[in-house]
Design a protein around this motif. Sequence first.
Motif, PDB file in Angstrom:
ATOM      1  N   ALA A  18      40.783  49.503  48.156  1.00  0.00           N
ATOM      2  CA  ALA A  18      39.815  48.463  48.535  1.00  0.00           C
ATOM      3  C   ALA A  18      40.213  47.099  47.969  1.00  0.00           C
ATOM      4  CB  ALA A  18      38.420  48.850  48.058  1.00  0.00           C
ATOM      5  N   VAL A  19      40.641  47.067  46.713  1.00  0.00           N
ATOM      6  CA  VAL A  19      41.038  45.790  46.107  1.00  0.00           C
ATOM      7  C   VAL A  19      42.295  45.255  46.769  1.00  0.00           C
ATOM      8  CG1 VAL A  19      41.933  44.745  43.981  1.00  0.00           C
ATOM      9  CG2 VAL A  19      39.883  46.153  43.905  1.00  0.00           C
ATOM     10  N   PHE A  20      43.240  46.133  47.071  1.00  0.00           N
ATOM     11  CA  PHE A  20      44.457  45.666  47.732  1.00  0.00           C
ATOM     12  C   PHE A  20      44.155  45.166  49.142  1.00  0.00           C
ATOM     13  CE2 PHE A  20      48.279  46.149  50.280  1.00  0.00           C
ATOM     14  CZ  PHE A  20      49.160  45.382  49.543  1.00  0.00           C
ATOM     15  N   ALA A  21      43.288  45.868  49.860  1.00  0.00           N
ATOM     16  CA  ALA A  21      42.934  45.431  51.214  1.00  0.00           C
ATOM     17  C   ALA A  21      42.208  44.091  51.185  1.00  0.00           C
ATOM     18  CB  ALA A  21      42.066  46.487  51.893  1.00  0.00           C
ATOM     19  N   TRP A  22      41.434  43.860  50.130  1.00  0.00           N
ATOM     20  CA  TRP A  22      40.691  42.610  50.016  1.00  0.00           C
ATOM     21  C   TRP A  22      41.610  41.451  49.658  1.00  0.00           C
ATOM     22  CZ3 TRP A  22      38.140  40.515  45.201  1.00  0.00           C
ATOM     23  CH2 TRP A  22      37.356  39.397  45.490  1.00  0.00           C
ATOM     24  N   ARG A  23      42.522  41.653  48.705  1.00  0.00           N
ATOM     25  CA  ARG A  23      43.350  40.552  48.209  1.00  0.00           C
ATOM     26  C   ARG A  23      44.757  40.536  48.782  1.00  0.00           C
ATOM     27  NH1 ARG A  23      41.641  36.654  47.840  1.00  0.00           N
ATOM     28  NH2 ARG A  23      43.343  35.916  46.592  1.00  0.00           N
ATOM     29  N   ARG A  24      45.295  41.660  49.188  1.00  0.00           N
ATOM     30  CA  ARG A  24      46.630  41.778  49.769  1.00  0.00           C
ATOM     31  C   ARG A  24      47.754  41.304  48.852  1.00  0.00           C
ATOM     32  NH1 ARG A  24      47.278  45.435  53.359  1.00  0.00           N
ATOM     33  NH2 ARG A  24      47.514  44.681  55.458  1.00  0.00           N
ATOM     34  N   ARG A  25      47.524  41.371  47.580  1.00  0.00           N
ATOM     35  CA  ARG A  25      48.567  40.989  46.627  1.00  0.00           C
ATOM     36  C   ARG A  25      48.224  41.600  45.280  1.00  0.00           C
ATOM     37  NH1 ARG A  25      46.315  37.303  43.390  1.00  0.00           N
ATOM     38  NH2 ARG A  25      44.671  36.005  44.235  1.00  0.00           N
ATOM     39  N   GLY A  26      49.138  41.456  44.356  1.00  0.00           N
ATOM     40  CA  GLY A  26      48.906  41.945  43.005  1.00  0.00           C
ATOM     41  C   GLY A  26      48.446  40.813  42.115  1.00  0.00           C
ATOM     42  N   GLY A  27      48.806  40.920  40.878  1.00  0.00           N
ATOM     43  CA  GLY A  27      48.442  39.894  39.910  1.00  0.00           C
ATOM     44  C   GLY A  27      47.842  40.533  38.680  1.00  0.00           C
ATOM     45  N   VAL A  28      48.111  39.946  37.561  1.00  0.00           N
ATOM     46  CA  VAL A  28      47.644  40.496  36.294  1.00  0.00           C
ATOM     47  C   VAL A  28      46.115  40.576  36.230  1.00  0.00           C
ATOM     48  CG1 VAL A  28      47.643  40.152  33.799  1.00  0.00           C
ATOM     49  CG2 VAL A  28      49.742  39.831  35.089  1.00  0.00           C
ATOM     50  N   PRO A  29      45.373  39.538  36.621  1.00  0.00           N
ATOM     51  CA  PRO A  29      43.920  39.647  36.529  1.00  0.00           C
ATOM     52  C   PRO A  29      43.338  40.775  37.392  1.00  0.00           C
ATOM     53  CG  PRO A  29      44.538  37.349  36.766  1.00  0.00           C
ATOM     54  CD  PRO A  29      45.770  38.159  36.981  1.00  0.00           C
ATOM     55  N   LEU A  30      43.902  40.990  38.579  1.00  0.00           N
ATOM     56  CA  LEU A  30      43.400  42.066  39.447  1.00  0.00           C
ATOM     57  C   LEU A  30      43.664  43.436  38.834  1.00  0.00           C
ATOM     58  CD1 LEU A  30      44.425  40.850  43.005  1.00  0.00           C
ATOM     59  CD2 LEU A  30      42.211  40.682  41.896  1.00  0.00           C
ATOM     60  N   VAL A  31      44.835  43.616  38.286  1.00  0.00           N
ATOM     61  CA  VAL A  31      45.194  44.903  37.699  1.00  0.00           C
ATOM     62  C   VAL A  31      44.359  45.173  36.450  1.00  0.00           C
ATOM     63  CG1 VAL A  31      47.066  46.204  36.633  1.00  0.00           C
ATOM     64  CG2 VAL A  31      47.503  44.867  38.680  1.00  0.00           C
ATOM     65  N   VAL A  32      44.169  44.163  35.635  1.00  0.00           N
ATOM     66  CA  VAL A  32      43.327  44.321  34.443  1.00  0.00           C
ATOM     67  C   VAL A  32      41.883  44.614  34.858  1.00  0.00           C
ATOM     68  CG1 VAL A  32      42.368  43.100  32.446  1.00  0.00           C
ATOM     69  CG2 VAL A  32      44.801  42.960  32.928  1.00  0.00           C
ATOM     70  N   ALA A  33      41.407  43.947  35.891  1.00  0.00           N
ATOM     71  CA  ALA A  33      40.041  44.183  36.375  1.00  0.00           C
ATOM     72  C   ALA A  33      39.880  45.612  36.877  1.00  0.00           C
ATOM     73  CB  ALA A  33      39.696  43.189  37.481  1.00  0.00           C
ATOM     74  N   LEU A  34      40.862  46.112  37.627  1.00  0.00           N
ATOM     75  CA  LEU A  34      40.798  47.496  38.097  1.00  0.00           C
ATOM     76  C   LEU A  34      40.796  48.482  36.930  1.00  0.00           C
ATOM     77  CD1 LEU A  34      43.154  47.779  41.184  1.00  0.00           C
ATOM     78  CD2 LEU A  34      40.775  48.478  41.046  1.00  0.00           C
ATOM     79  N   THR A  35      41.627  48.217  35.946  1.00  0.00           N
ATOM     80  CA  THR A  35      41.725  49.124  34.800  1.00  0.00           C
ATOM     81  C   THR A  35      40.457  49.113  33.961  1.00  0.00           C
ATOM     82  OG1 THR A  35      44.101  48.718  34.766  1.00  0.00           O
ATOM     83  CG2 THR A  35      43.144  49.719  32.807  1.00  0.00           C
TER      84      THR A  35
END
Length: 184
Positions: free
Chosen positions: A77-94
Amino acid sequence: MKTELREAAVITGVVALAGVALGLLWVWLAPRVPLVGDVVDGNWVVYFSDTEGEQAVGVDGTFTLLAVACGLVSAVAVFAWRRRGGVPLVVALTVGGLLGSVLAWRLGMWFGPSSDVLAQAKAAGKGVTFAAPLRLGAKGALLAWPLSALLVHLGLTALFGPRDPEPHAFPEPPVHQDPNGLQK
């Protein structure tokens, strides 16, 4: 950077709140550990109804599998929403996955069978089987959601994320023109 941090905060909150669904699914799908109460020398004691049963392991396994599924869904869901990575997204998921797991664990214990086993045994009666409270014996299962979300998001970013432009391996030779207008 402010936008990324704001998005990360939203992702953390939404993923953590999804822990409510995980907790309710755990209560609904986890196997019940059968206990039985008896009176020995005037005192109530509680035993496993099936001493070789695997229901206690099934409780942990159910939580782990549901948490892995939640990690998969949240990462997609997060990847479909943002279509990219990034440290803040990965930290938020974790962080959101870890908070969601802890919330699910506590809700499952709260909504599951009562933790007062002796009161349950007395209410059920001597020799009558009743369900043990939901307990997570393998606390490492709390890491299933954040780790699966992290790995799935990393894989999706590696496979489908935006690419950096490829630098030319060899510079193209300069094109020279002679005075007659012909290229050499």
